[in-house]
Scaffold this motif. Sequence first.
Motif, PDB file in Angstrom:
ATOM      1  N   LEU A   1     -13.685  -5.826  -1.611  1.00  0.00           N
ATOM      2  CA  LEU A   1     -12.853  -5.313  -0.517  1.00  0.00           C
ATOM      3  C   LEU A   1     -12.436  -3.864  -0.783  1.00  0.00           C
ATOM      4  N   SER A   2     -12.300  -3.490  -2.056  1.00  0.00           N
ATOM      5  CA  SER A   2     -12.030  -2.095  -2.379  1.00  0.00           C
ATOM      6  C   SER A   2     -13.204  -1.211  -1.949  1.00  0.00           C
ATOM      7  N   ALA A   3     -14.409  -1.726  -2.197  1.00  0.00           N
ATOM      8  CA  ALA A   3     -15.602  -0.984  -1.785  1.00  0.00           C
ATOM      9  C   ALA A   3     -15.673  -0.861  -0.264  1.00  0.00           C
ATOM     10  N   TYR A   4     -15.245  -1.908   0.446  1.00  0.00           N
ATOM     11  CA  TYR A   4     -15.252  -1.854   1.916  1.00  0.00           C
ATOM     12  C   TYR A   4     -14.318  -0.765   2.420  1.00  0.00           C
ATOM     13  N   LEU A   5     -13.141  -0.655   1.835  1.00  0.00           N
ATOM     14  CA  LEU A   5     -12.191   0.380   2.264  1.00  0.00           C
ATOM     15  C   LEU A   5     -12.804   1.770   2.105  1.00  0.00           C
ATOM     16  N   GLY A   6     -13.458   1.992   0.968  1.00  0.00           N
ATOM     17  CA  GLY A   6     -14.079   3.288   0.752  1.00  0.00           C
ATOM     18  C   GLY A   6     -15.199   3.550   1.738  1.00  0.00           C
TER      19      GLY A   6
ATOM     20  N   GLY B   1     -12.672 -17.872  -7.296  1.00  0.00           N
ATOM     21  CA  GLY B   1     -13.400 -17.948  -6.046  1.00  0.00           C
ATOM     22  C   GLY B   1     -13.112 -16.739  -5.178  1.00  0.00           C
ATOM     23  N   ASP B   2     -14.058 -16.429  -4.300  1.00  0.00           N
ATOM     24  CA  ASP B   2     -13.901 -15.252  -3.433  1.00  0.00           C
ATOM     25  C   ASP B   2     -13.621 -15.612  -1.989  1.00  0.00           C
ATOM     26  N   SER B   3     -13.268 -16.893  -1.727  1.00  0.00           N
ATOM     27  CA  SER B   3     -13.066 -17.312  -0.340  1.00  0.00           C
ATOM     28  C   SER B   3     -11.781 -16.768   0.260  1.00  0.00           C
ATOM     29  N   ALA B   4     -10.912 -16.151  -0.548  1.00  0.00           N
ATOM     30  CA  ALA B   4      -9.682 -15.549  -0.024  1.00  0.00           C
ATOM     31  C   ALA B   4      -9.821 -14.044   0.146  1.00  0.00           C
ATOM     32  N   SER B   5     -10.982 -13.477  -0.116  1.00  0.00           N
ATOM     33  CA  SER B   5     -11.108 -12.019  -0.045  1.00  0.00           C
ATOM     34  C   SER B   5     -10.928 -11.508   1.373  1.00  0.00           C
ATOM     35  N   ALA B   6     -11.311 -12.280   2.391  1.00  0.00           N
ATOM     36  CA  ALA B   6     -11.064 -11.864   3.775  1.00  0.00           C
ATOM     37  C   ALA B   6      -9.573 -11.818   4.048  1.00  0.00           C
ATOM     38  N   ALA B   7      -8.825 -12.836   3.562  1.00  0.00           N
ATOM     39  CA  ALA B   7      -7.372 -12.841   3.751  1.00  0.00           C
ATOM     40  C   ALA B   7      -6.733 -11.665   3.024  1.00  0.00           C
ATOM     41  N   GLU B   8      -7.185 -11.372   1.822  1.00  0.00           N
ATOM     42  CA  GLU B   8      -6.614 -10.258   1.070  1.00  0.00           C
ATOM     43  C   GLU B   8      -6.880  -8.930   1.767  1.00  0.00           C
ATOM     44  N   LEU B   9      -8.083  -8.765   2.320  1.00  0.00           N
ATOM     45  CA  LEU B   9      -8.392  -7.534   3.036  1.00  0.00           C
ATOM     46  C   LEU B   9      -7.543  -7.399   4.293  1.00  0.00           C
ATOM     47  N   CYS B  10      -7.352  -8.508   5.004  1.00  0.00           N
ATOM     48  CA  CYS B  10      -6.523  -8.460   6.219  1.00  0.00           C
ATOM     49  C   CYS B  10      -5.081  -8.089   5.884  1.00  0.00           C
ATOM     50  N   ALA B  11      -4.549  -8.663   4.806  1.00  0.00           N
ATOM     51  CA  ALA B  11      -3.185  -8.325   4.397  1.00  0.00           C
ATOM     52  C   ALA B  11      -3.095  -6.852   4.033  1.00  0.00           C
ATOM     53  N   LEU B  12      -4.117  -6.319   3.352  1.00  0.00           N
ATOM     54  CA  LEU B  12      -4.102  -4.918   2.955  1.00  0.00           C
ATOM     55  C   LEU B  12      -4.231  -3.998   4.177  1.00  0.00           C
ATOM     56  N   LEU B  13      -5.070  -4.353   5.134  1.00  0.00           N
ATOM     57  CA  LEU B  13      -5.190  -3.556   6.360  1.00  0.00           C
ATOM     58  C   LEU B  13      -3.884  -3.562   7.145  1.00  0.00           C
ATOM     59  N   SER B  14      -3.177  -4.713   7.125  1.00  0.00           N
ATOM     60  CA  SER B  14      -1.870  -4.779   7.773  1.00  0.00           C
ATOM     61  C   SER B  14      -0.898  -3.818   7.110  1.00  0.00           C
ATOM     62  N   ALA B  15      -0.924  -3.758   5.783  1.00  0.00           N
ATOM     63  CA  ALA B  15      -0.040  -2.846   5.059  1.00  0.00           C
ATOM     64  C   ALA B  15      -0.386  -1.396   5.356  1.00  0.00           C
TER      65      ALA B  15
ATOM     66  N   ALA C   1       0.848  -1.187   0.000  1.00  0.00           N
ATOM     67  CA  ALA C   1       0.000   0.000   0.000  1.00  0.00           C
ATOM     68  C   ALA C   1       0.886   1.239   0.000  1.00  0.00           C
ATOM     69  N   ARG C   2       0.489   2.236  -0.757  1.00  0.00           N
ATOM     70  CA  ARG C   2       1.259   3.461  -0.879  1.00  0.00           C
ATOM     71  C   ARG C   2       0.311   4.567  -1.322  1.00  0.00           C
ATOM     72  N   TYR C   3       0.850   5.774  -1.376  1.00  0.00           N
ATOM     73  CA  TYR C   3       0.043   6.899  -1.836  1.00  0.00           C
ATOM     74  C   TYR C   3      -0.356   6.670  -3.299  1.00  0.00           C
ATOM     75  N   GLY C   4      -1.607   6.985  -3.607  1.00  0.00           N
ATOM     76  CA  GLY C   4      -2.086   6.827  -4.969  1.00  0.00           C
ATOM     77  C   GLY C   4      -3.453   7.424  -5.152  1.00  0.00           C
ATOM     78  N   ALA C   5      -4.147   6.946  -6.204  1.00  0.00           N
ATOM     79  CA  ALA C   5      -5.439   7.531  -6.589  1.00  0.00           C
ATOM     80  C   ALA C   5      -6.606   6.611  -6.261  1.00  0.00           C
ATOM     81  N   GLY C   6      -6.453   5.788  -5.278  1.00  0.00           N
ATOM     82  CA  GLY C   6      -7.577   4.954  -4.855  1.00  0.00           C
ATOM     83  C   GLY C   6      -7.723   3.652  -5.600  1.00  0.00           C
ATOM     84  N   GLU C   7      -6.656   3.178  -6.236  1.00  0.00           N
ATOM     85  CA  GLU C   7      -6.739   1.965  -7.044  1.00  0.00           C
ATOM     86  C   GLU C   7      -6.167   0.781  -6.275  1.00  0.00           C
ATOM     87  N   VAL C   8      -6.909  -0.314  -6.261  1.00  0.00           N
ATOM     88  CA  VAL C   8      -6.422  -1.568  -5.699  1.00  0.00           C
ATOM     89  C   VAL C   8      -6.181  -2.513  -6.867  1.00  0.00           C
ATOM     90  N   VAL C   9      -4.936  -2.856  -7.111  1.00  0.00           N
ATOM     91  CA  VAL C   9      -4.566  -3.679  -8.254  1.00  0.00           C
ATOM     92  C   VAL C   9      -4.580  -5.150  -7.859  1.00  0.00           C
TER      93      VAL C   9
END
Length: 799
Positions: free
Chosen positions: A616-621, A647-661, A588-596
């Motif tokens: 998860l991008s929508a959740y952050l917003g 599959g979307d069963s890893a979206s919780a893990a991806e969000l947790c990793a992003l929140l950690s960052a 995660a870094r400064y940017g224009a709101g894009e999650v790649v």
Amino acid sequence: MEKALTPGQLYHRCDLGQFGFQDTSQIDGLERAVGQERALDAIDFGVGMEHSGYNLYVMGSTGLGRHTMVYEALRRQAEAETAQSDWCYVSNFTDPNMPGALRLPAGTGRELSRDMRALVEGLIKDIPAALHSEEYRRRTKEINSRYKEMEQGAASKLSERAHERGIAVIDTVTGYTLAPEVDGKVLGSEEFHELPEEEQERLGGIMEEVKEDLKETMKQVPRWQQEVRKEFKALDREFAGRTVDILITELMEKYEALPAVVDYLEAVKQDIVENVEPFSRSEGKDGKTVSVDDPAFGDYRVNVLVDNAETDGAPIVYEDNPTYQNLMGRIEHLAHMGTLLTNFTLIKAGALHYANGGYLVLDAEKVLTNPFAWDGLKRVLNAEEIRIESLERQLSLVSTISLEPEPIAIDLKVILIGDRYLYYLLKEYDPEFSKLFKVEADFSEDMAREDGNDYRYAQLMASLRERENLRHFDVQAVGRMIEYSARRSGDGERLSLHMGNLVDLMQEADYCAARSGHNLIQIEDVDAAIQGRVYRADQLRERLHKEVLRGTLLIDTAGSQLAQINALSVIQLGEQMFGVPTRVSATARYGAGEVVDIEREVEQGGSLHSKGVLILSAYLGWRYAKYQPLSLSASLVFEQTYGGVDGDSASAAELCALLSALSDVPIRQSLAITGAINQHGEVQTIGGVCQKIEGFFDICKGRGLNGDQGVIIPHSNVKDLMLRRDVIEAVEAGSFAVYAVRHVEEAMELLTGLPAGAPDERGRFPAETLNGRVQRRLAEWTLLHQRLAGQPEEEPEME
């Protein structure tokens, strides 16, 4: 902090106290399949509905026992119905290319065939006898004498007229000849040439006139011969007719209740009388004694197309290879001197003929994948008749003359058995399908463990045990089978209804019991069968886990790491399904709101996975940027994956990793997480939860359990848990834990040890909470964005 699940929550045991038996010998089997009441009611409705178009499509996945249950339901209905008709093809003496169809009572077809064979055998013997009788010879002699008299009378008159003019008419072996005659003496050639020239000319002229008179007289001979032949043929018909009358009259009296047969026998009689010659020969064209099998008598055979003499009730036909010809029937040909010949005896029945008046069971996929079979079946059901036509003629590939058998009326039910997706495809894209298959019987995949269904499942096992001739199961083995069924269903509160898999496991448990010398199948035999199944298909799982333990696949199970988490995925290979941990990392870094989503960018991620990242991008917003820009640029990736990810069963893990960052808070690597999220951060149900937990447990166990390891799952998946015994024992010993969460913030508290934090009335989170750290970081990036854009720096509004 969310408490770990207790061992009792990890396995939905079967309560053996509800059973009042010690083994399956003490309970009765089921008469009706358990859990399939809806489908069976639909089958009963479709079978009982007499109006057209109420054919059935039976749907469900392979292994549910659809064929067996359909057959049992049809058998009960068929036994109550009367025997169906025989169908025969017979010669059409008026138009041989259009054989006629006869519908006869069951068993009458073969009887009529035998009677016609006996009729021909009788005629072969009796007609020659009639044509060699004294009366026949006398009548023949009279006809010959009359013809001879006519011929001799004409010759005599001609001879008299010629004699008066000096010409003699001489009857020779080769016919009549003329010679001059003088004073009653016939002149030879030399004597004739000794006559004066004038006399020769006179006699020659007279001979020419007599010759013309002879020709006129002889012209009548062919007509007389034709009349004689007619008289002989009429005589043959008369004598043959007497014989045929005697034999066929007996048959007509026997079949007088069947007008169609009587009409056919009348036509046979007329044809035999008109074509008596083959019956009058003592030898066939091949020089052998004439027999009933001689091709000359083929028109008098009966082709019994469908014989229901041995059928009780309505027929039930399953066609395993539903090609066009196997369904509709065919017309075979015989090669003779380089030419293909056919006749009505070479017409062969198809499955529709055999099932007429009853039930035809077909596999939908097989019908659809056989060329022209589906269109042919629909044509028959629409027309309510079977018309046997070769594909060559339908496709206009040949123009030779062939048979056109009379169509046969049908009255039957067609039952298609197939998958659900085929049903809905046909419903959507084939306009005739809904008209012809109005009843769908949808087999359930599982049933709830309630209202005594565990006991009914035990009864089902008793029925299958008797059918397969297996040892009896003791009550503990029954309980273990029920628990295994719940695991296969993916829901601890439901039982799988896949009969194929159940029967296979019962047979394998019986094998294990035999090897162990047990008279009853015990719980250890069931466990051995289950473990044997896993072991035989477990090579790939073992290799993947060994690569993790060797460090080739990077998975940490101790310590903490920033923006790195253990996600859990599941791999399905045939019947084998197992869990594998996968590292997910985020930046995660400064940017224009894009999650790649790197998986999506390289076209390695599926649509469901991409959907999870967008959520998860929508959740952050929603959570952190209601009143300010989301000034970040983030990336997510599954490490060391070289195939497709979906599959979307890893979206919780991806969000947790992003929140950690975002928060700069490291994540415990001793925990793994699985779960999907919605836009509000709620953790949602996923599939394969047991296999995912066990996959991470095996890695931790391989490295040594330390009491700090565990798995985080959605709370809604707790009801699905049917974990292995070694996992439950580890939880009981406190060396492993399973946590259930409802919100991603609960998961982050477990993963980081920090409280998530609640916002105050101004929407600000406490500074040292997880959400406070994320909020502060996003605020810093917003200020940076304003500075770089040359805008006045203002403190962003918080929630």
